[in-house]
Scaffold this active site. Structure first.
Site, mmCIF file in Angstrom:
data_model
loop_
_atom_site.group_PDB
_atom_site.id
_atom_site.type_symbol
_atom_site.label_atom_id
_atom_site.label_comp_id
_atom_site.label_asym_id
_atom_site.label_seq_id
_atom_site.Cartn_x
_atom_site.Cartn_y
_atom_site.Cartn_z
ATOM 1 N N ASP A 173 77.063 38.785 67.874
ATOM 2 C CA ASP A 173 76.316 40.021 67.623
ATOM 3 C C ASP A 173 77.037 40.775 66.512
ATOM 4 O O ASP A 173 78.269 40.712 66.415
ATOM 5 C CB ASP A 173 76.279 40.884 68.899
ATOM 6 C CG ASP A 173 75.184 41.934 68.869
ATOM 7 O OD1 ASP A 173 74.243 41.831 69.669
ATOM 8 O OD2 ASP A 173 75.254 42.863 68.024
ATOM 9 N N ALA A 234 62.045 36.229 69.711
ATOM 10 C CA ALA A 234 62.310 37.570 69.163
ATOM 11 C C ALA A 234 61.162 38.020 68.254
ATOM 12 O O ALA A 234 60.273 38.770 68.688
ATOM 13 C CB ALA A 234 63.639 37.581 68.445
ATOM 14 N N ARG A 235 61.139 37.544 67.026
ATOM 15 C CA ARG A 235 60.053 37.883 66.105
ATOM 16 C C ARG A 235 59.868 36.756 65.103
ATOM 17 O O ARG A 235 60.857 36.150 64.650
ATOM 18 C CB ARG A 235 60.366 39.168 65.311
ATOM 19 C CG ARG A 235 60.109 40.459 66.054
ATOM 20 C CD ARG A 235 58.612 40.727 66.290
ATOM 21 N NE ARG A 235 58.384 41.978 66.990
ATOM 22 C CZ ARG A 235 58.360 42.135 68.314
ATOM 23 N NH1 ARG A 235 58.548 41.098 69.110
ATOM 24 N NH2 ARG A 235 58.132 43.320 68.856
ATOM 25 N N ASP A 259 57.871 31.722 70.706
ATOM 26 C CA ASP A 259 56.841 32.566 71.339
ATOM 27 C C ASP A 259 56.213 33.481 70.294
ATOM 28 O O ASP A 259 55.264 34.196 70.583
ATOM 29 C CB ASP A 259 57.474 33.411 72.455
ATOM 30 C CG ASP A 259 56.453 34.295 73.160
ATOM 31 O OD1 ASP A 259 55.407 33.760 73.587
ATOM 32 O OD2 ASP A 259 56.683 35.510 73.278
ATOM 33 N N GLU A 264 50.367 36.368 63.392
ATOM 34 C CA GLU A 264 49.859 36.134 64.751
ATOM 35 C C GLU A 264 48.425 36.636 64.856
ATOM 36 O O GLU A 264 48.189 37.811 64.579
ATOM 37 C CB GLU A 264 50.745 36.847 65.773
ATOM 38 C CG GLU A 264 52.151 36.249 65.846
ATOM 39 C CD GLU A 264 53.051 36.936 66.869
ATOM 40 O OE1 GLU A 264 52.587 37.869 67.551
ATOM 41 O OE2 GLU A 264 54.217 36.554 66.964
ATOM 42 N N HIS A 283 52.930 34.698 71.896
ATOM 43 C CA HIS A 283 53.605 35.995 72.028
ATOM 44 C C HIS A 283 53.347 36.609 73.414
ATOM 45 O O HIS A 283 52.808 37.710 73.524
ATOM 46 C CB HIS A 283 53.152 36.962 70.922
ATOM 47 C CG HIS A 283 54.153 38.067 70.687
ATOM 48 N ND1 HIS A 283 54.365 38.641 69.454
ATOM 49 C CD2 HIS A 283 55.014 38.705 71.526
ATOM 50 C CE1 HIS A 283 55.295 39.579 69.554
ATOM 51 N NE2 HIS A 283 55.704 39.632 70.805
ATOM 52 N N ALA A 285 55.874 36.380 76.012
ATOM 53 C CA ALA A 285 57.112 36.436 76.794
ATOM 54 C C ALA A 285 57.242 37.732 77.588
ATOM 55 O O ALA A 285 57.773 37.748 78.696
ATOM 56 C CB ALA A 285 58.320 36.254 75.880
ATOM 57 N N ALA A 286 56.756 38.828 77.011
ATOM 58 C CA ALA A 286 56.903 40.122 77.703
ATOM 59 C C ALA A 286 55.655 40.471 78.510
ATOM 60 O O ALA A 286 55.593 41.543 79.113
ATOM 61 C CB ALA A 286 57.181 41.225 76.690
HETATM 62 N N1 LIG Z 1 58.470 37.913 72.567
HETATM 63 C C1 LIG Z 1 58.324 39.134 73.037
HETATM 64 O O1 LIG Z 1 57.315 39.450 73.652
HETATM 65 C C2 LIG Z 1 59.427 40.163 72.844
HETATM 66 C C3 LIG Z 1 59.574 41.171 73.806
HETATM 67 C C4 LIG Z 1 60.624 42.067 73.682
HETATM 68 C C5 LIG Z 1 61.461 42.021 72.581
HETATM 69 N N2 LIG Z 1 61.261 41.067 71.638
HETATM 70 C C6 LIG Z 1 62.141 41.037 70.455
HETATM 71 O O2 LIG Z 1 63.466 40.804 70.875
HETATM 72 C C7 LIG Z 1 64.346 41.638 70.117
HETATM 73 C C8 LIG Z 1 65.599 41.923 70.935
HETATM 74 O O3 LIG Z 1 65.258 42.710 72.058
HETATM 75 P P1 LIG Z 1 66.391 43.410 72.963
HETATM 76 O O4 LIG Z 1 65.679 44.161 74.020
HETATM 77 O O5 LIG Z 1 67.442 42.449 73.347
HETATM 78 O O6 LIG Z 1 66.963 44.434 71.892
HETATM 79 P P2 LIG Z 1 68.408 45.114 71.856
HETATM 80 O O7 LIG Z 1 68.296 46.233 70.872
HETATM 81 O O8 LIG Z 1 68.896 45.428 73.242
HETATM 82 O O9 LIG Z 1 69.364 43.960 71.273
HETATM 83 C C9 LIG Z 1 69.333 43.489 69.956
HETATM 84 C C10 LIG Z 1 70.739 43.060 69.599
HETATM 85 O O10 LIG Z 1 70.705 42.422 68.322
HETATM 86 C C11 LIG Z 1 71.903 42.800 67.627
HETATM 87 N N3 LIG Z 1 71.721 42.564 66.195
HETATM 88 C C12 LIG Z 1 71.024 43.293 65.288
HETATM 89 N N4 LIG Z 1 71.071 42.724 64.079
HETATM 90 C C13 LIG Z 1 71.813 41.589 64.229
HETATM 91 C C14 LIG Z 1 72.230 40.559 63.332
HETATM 92 N N5 LIG Z 1 71.891 40.590 62.040
HETATM 93 N N6 LIG Z 1 72.987 39.560 63.828
HETATM 94 C C15 LIG Z 1 73.355 39.536 65.129
HETATM 95 N N7 LIG Z 1 73.013 40.486 66.022
HETATM 96 C C16 LIG Z 1 72.236 41.494 65.569
HETATM 97 C C17 LIG Z 1 72.102 44.253 67.992
HETATM 98 O O11 LIG Z 1 73.442 44.701 67.780
HETATM 99 C C18 LIG Z 1 71.732 44.232 69.485
HETATM 100 O O12 LIG Z 1 72.857 43.994 70.307
HETATM 101 C C19 LIG Z 1 63.502 42.894 69.824
HETATM 102 O O13 LIG Z 1 63.942 43.561 68.662
HETATM 103 C C20 LIG Z 1 62.108 42.338 69.680
HETATM 104 O O14 LIG Z 1 61.819 42.091 68.335
HETATM 105 C C21 LIG Z 1 60.273 40.131 71.746
#
Ligand SMILES: NC(=O)c1ccc[n+]([C@@H]2O[C@H](COP(=O)([O-])OP(=O)(O)OC[C@H]3O[C@@H](n4cnc5c(N)ncnc54)[C@H](O)[C@@H]3O)[C@@H](O)[C@H]2O)c1
Length: 311
Positions: A173, A234-235, A259, A264, A283, A285-286
């Site tokens: 991280d 994630a995205r 996912d 999309e 998409h 997962a959530a």
């Molecule tokens: N598929 C889905 O339906 C779904 C649902 C929820 C979230 N998500 C995605 O998942 C992502 C993460 O969610 P979360 O709740 O864990 O968020 P979060 O904010 O708790 O965690 C994100 C982590 O990524 C770290 N980070 C940021 N930039 C980074 C980099 N360049 N290299 C390494 N680490 C880095 C941050 O320090 C943080 O610890 C969200 O931003 C969202 O885009 C997808």
């Protein structure tokens, strides 16, 4: 005071909160159409709103210019990449999100994808349904190394699940992971290169922004084992999709389970979708009852906290 609520998940699971807003004197416009709003509908329903709880509709500069009364916009979820946060804040609009609301759901989905990959689950079910009794040979995830990139709410939940299944978990991280946290989650902190070079599975859990767009491209994939399986819940856009299609076709890595996708729904003639070792869920997962209930509660609390004073 008007609040617009666009997510269908709110209408399905949050009618008590809609009643609460009304009891407190707010006018509430919520989505009971059973469908996601188009951009036109999003603009129409948000007109004159003081607060908006949104799904993944694009809230860009045009949106904020069209809504000068708006004081607060809250994402019914975690990733705010559909909101121009800087522009909103420049206009004095508070941007909120439901941090942690869906972390367990998404982590479970990521693990489901890993288990599906290790057991050839999709191909096994598909072939059987097609009338072919064809056995695939899989592998156990016990003792395999999972590299987690982004050790936030979802990354931590995934580490817990993976440790419970006997995996070796290494994490990276940008926000330094201290010894106490590493000990608590029984993970080892690693560099990105260590993750690329030694992982059997790599799962990304970072937000999409200028720094993370295409952060895993062909150079990074070439560092991975040819047996490596990439997971992206994630995205779309964090893993370079053009590079991935080359890596999957040339056997640089074994498979990818996503996912999320850059567009999309995806364009159905995309090269990546034609790869037989690429798997995509829509998409979702959530999309769980528990995550929706969490988002209903959290978005209501944030909204009341922000707008309550103005009643
Ligand atoms: N598929 C889905 O339906 C779904 C649902 C929820 C979230 N998500 C995605 O998942 C992502 C993460 O969610 P979360 O709740 O864990 O968020 P979060 O904010 O708790 O965690 C994100 C982590 O990524 C770290 N980070 C940021 N930039 C980074 C980099 N360049 N290299 C390494 N680490 C880095 C941050 O320090 C943080 O610890 C969200 O931003 C969202 O885009 C997808």
């Amino acid at each position: 005071m008007k609040i617009t609520i666009t997510p269908r998940g709110f209408t399905k699971n949050g009618m008590d909160y809609i009643r609460l807003f009304k009891e407190k004197g707010y006018e509430v416009d919520y989505n009971d159409s059973g469908k996601s709003y188009t951009r036109e509908q999003f603009f129409e329903h948000c007109k004159d709103a003081d607060g908006v709880i949104c799904a993944s509709e694009k809230a860009d500069s045009e949106f904020f210019d069209a809504n000068p009364k708006l004081r607060c916009i809250i994402k019914f979820g975690v990733g705010v990449d559909n909101i121009d946060v800087e522009y909103a804040q420049g206009k004095g609009v508070f941007v909120g999100r439901c941090a942690g609301s869906n972390s367990r759901s998404v982590a479970e989905h990521a693990m489901t994808l890993m288990l599906a990959a290790s057991k050839n689950l999709y191909d096994g079910i598909h072939e059987t349904k097609e009338g072919n009794w064809k056995k695939f040979s899989g592998f156990e995830i016990l003792g395999k190394t999972l590299g987690i990139i982004g050790f936030g709410a979802i990354g931590k939940q995934l580490a817990n699940i993976a440790k419970g299944l006997g995996m070796n978990v290494i994490c990276y991280d940008t926000f330094p992971i201290n010894n106490e946290t590493a000990k608590e989650y029984k993970v080892n902190v690693a560099s990105l290169d260590e993750i690329y070079e030694t992982s059997d599975f790599i799962s990304v859990h970072v937000p999409l922004n200028d720094e993370t767009r295409n952060m895993i491209s062909l150079t990074e994939m070439k560092k991975m084992k040819d047996s490596c399986i990439l997971i992206n819940t994630a995205r779309g856009g964090i893993i370079d999709e053009d590079a991935l299609s080359v890596a999957l076709k040339e056997g640089i890595i074994k498979a990818a389970y996503f996912d999320v996708f850059t567009s999309e729904p995806p364009k159905w003639d995309e090269e990546l979708l034609k790869c037989e070792n690429f798997y995509l869920t829509p998409h979702m997962a959530a999309s769980t009852k528990e995550a929706d209930i969490n988002c209903c509660r959290m978005s209501t609390e944030i909204m009341l906290d922000r707008l309550g004073d103005y009643l």
